[in-house]
Enzyme design. Structure first.
Site, mmCIF file in Angstrom:
data_model
loop_
_atom_site.group_PDB
_atom_site.id
_atom_site.type_symbol
_atom_site.label_atom_id
_atom_site.label_comp_id
_atom_site.label_asym_id
_atom_site.label_seq_id
_atom_site.Cartn_x
_atom_site.Cartn_y
_atom_site.Cartn_z
ATOM 1 N N LYS A 264 0.798 11.894 44.213
ATOM 2 C CA LYS A 264 1.434 10.586 43.978
ATOM 3 C C LYS A 264 1.478 10.202 42.496
ATOM 4 C CE LYS A 264 3.059 8.955 46.850
ATOM 5 N NZ LYS A 264 4.378 9.329 47.446
ATOM 6 N N HIS B 148 -1.126 20.727 43.713
ATOM 7 C CA HIS B 148 -1.992 19.576 43.435
ATOM 8 C C HIS B 148 -3.397 20.042 43.062
ATOM 9 C CE1 HIS B 148 0.990 16.714 44.588
ATOM 10 N NE2 HIS B 148 0.941 16.950 45.881
ATOM 11 N N SER C 58 -0.779 3.982 44.975
ATOM 12 C CA SER C 58 0.239 4.811 45.614
ATOM 13 C C SER C 58 -0.381 5.791 46.597
ATOM 14 C CB SER C 58 1.032 5.568 44.547
ATOM 15 O OG SER C 58 2.098 6.278 45.128
#
Length: 307
Positions: A59, A120, A150
């Site tokens: 995010k 990620h 987020s």
């Protein structure tokens, strides 16, 4: 890719047994159990030197950057960049899920280099082949307050991640690094420390929001491309939050509702800088900032919480 290809991909998710997968620590980093149980094969992945890595904490502007890169590599051709869902165009390297959902490694094995690969993973868990083969890498960082807000809403709507619980408790999980892919602090610091030696283009979400054309041009130069001014302008327009929110190949509405519940919170929710002000109480903000100073005091990374 044909509509049939898209249907096949979403059908595989529909047929899979989706649940909120527990986290298992891998070298001190909590990862979803399917990823953790297959980490050895992820670590052994050897990219082609022509491959490009896009790395982020979840995010932080990942999908935005992916779409910019895809459009740059295809001279701003919007139709080519709607050839398939984002998950197929730029696979998430480490993703493993219940069968019959294909893993990131499976998807990549069917693609010819040069490939664009998303991760990620914090720097220390990225397969060493990326650095040994001197692959280019783009890292995007977002200020901690907005990133936390987020990620909280993403975990609410994503039924494969652990239940976020209430906001006031989620703040503590974030500060302790007890979320999927671990600590935001260690993530942004890890890539920052290595950015010069590894030739990593380190971008900030806030800079991208403030002047998207400038940052698109930075990415273009890093990729050693040269596109016409009107093409760059088209890419900026196509990657605005409003345009991407309406793009079914980028807005993750292709993920079945039983996994991503957009009625709880859309995947592309606001895309703003400063939305954190709608979440923190004054007391929570004081606590968060005290902890932030302790965790970041040796690093002068120029984050901005408003623009």
């Amino acid at each position: 890719m044909s509509e049939g290809g898209n249907t096949s991909y979403t059908d595989s998710i529909q047929r899979a047994a989706i649940e909120r997968f527990p986290l298992i620590n891998v070298r001190g980093v909590p990862l979803m159990n399917y990823i953790a149980n297959n980490f050895d094969s992820i670590w052994d992945f050897t990219p082609d030197p022509s491959d490009l890595l896009i790395a982020t904490y979840p995010k932080s502007g990942t999908t935005w950057t992916q779409e910019i890169v895809d459009l740059l590599l295809h001279n701003g051709d919007a139709e080519i960049c709607r050839r398939a869902p984002m998950t197929e165009r730029i696979p998430l390297l480490e993703i493993f899920a219940p069968p019959p959902i294909p893993s990131g490694l499976e998807l990549l094995s069917k693609m010819d280099p040069p490939r664009v690969i998303k991760t990620h993973l914090p720097f220390q868990l990225v397969p060493p082949g990326f650095w040994e083969n001197k692959c280019k890498a783009i890292y995007v960082a977002r200020n901690a307050r907005d990133n936390l807000a987020s990620y909280y809403h993403f975990d609410r709507m994503n039924k494969s991640q652990p239940d976020p619980g209430p906001w006031e408790g989620y703040i503590h999980k974030f500060m302790r690094g007890e979320l999927s892919w671990g600590s935001w602090y260690e993530h942004v610091k890890g890539y920052w420390k290595e950015r010069e030696e590894r030739n990593i283009l380190y971008l900030f979400y806030e800079d991208m929001k403030e002047n998207p054309r400038r940052e698109v041009e930075r990415i273009m130069r890093y990729l050693e491309l040269s596109l016409a001014d009107d093409v760059i302008g088209r890419i900026v327009a196509l990657t605005s939050f409003e345009s991407m929110k309406d793009n079914p190949m980028a807005n993750y509405t292709f993920i079945p509702e039983r996994v991503f519940v957009h009625s709880i919170s859309p995947f592309m929710r606001k895309g703003e800088v400063g939305d954190w002000t709608n979440h923190f109480t004054p007391e929570q903000l004081r606590m968060f900032e005290e902890d932030y100073e302790k965790q970041m005091n040796e690093f002068d990374i120029p984050f901005r919480t408003n623009i």
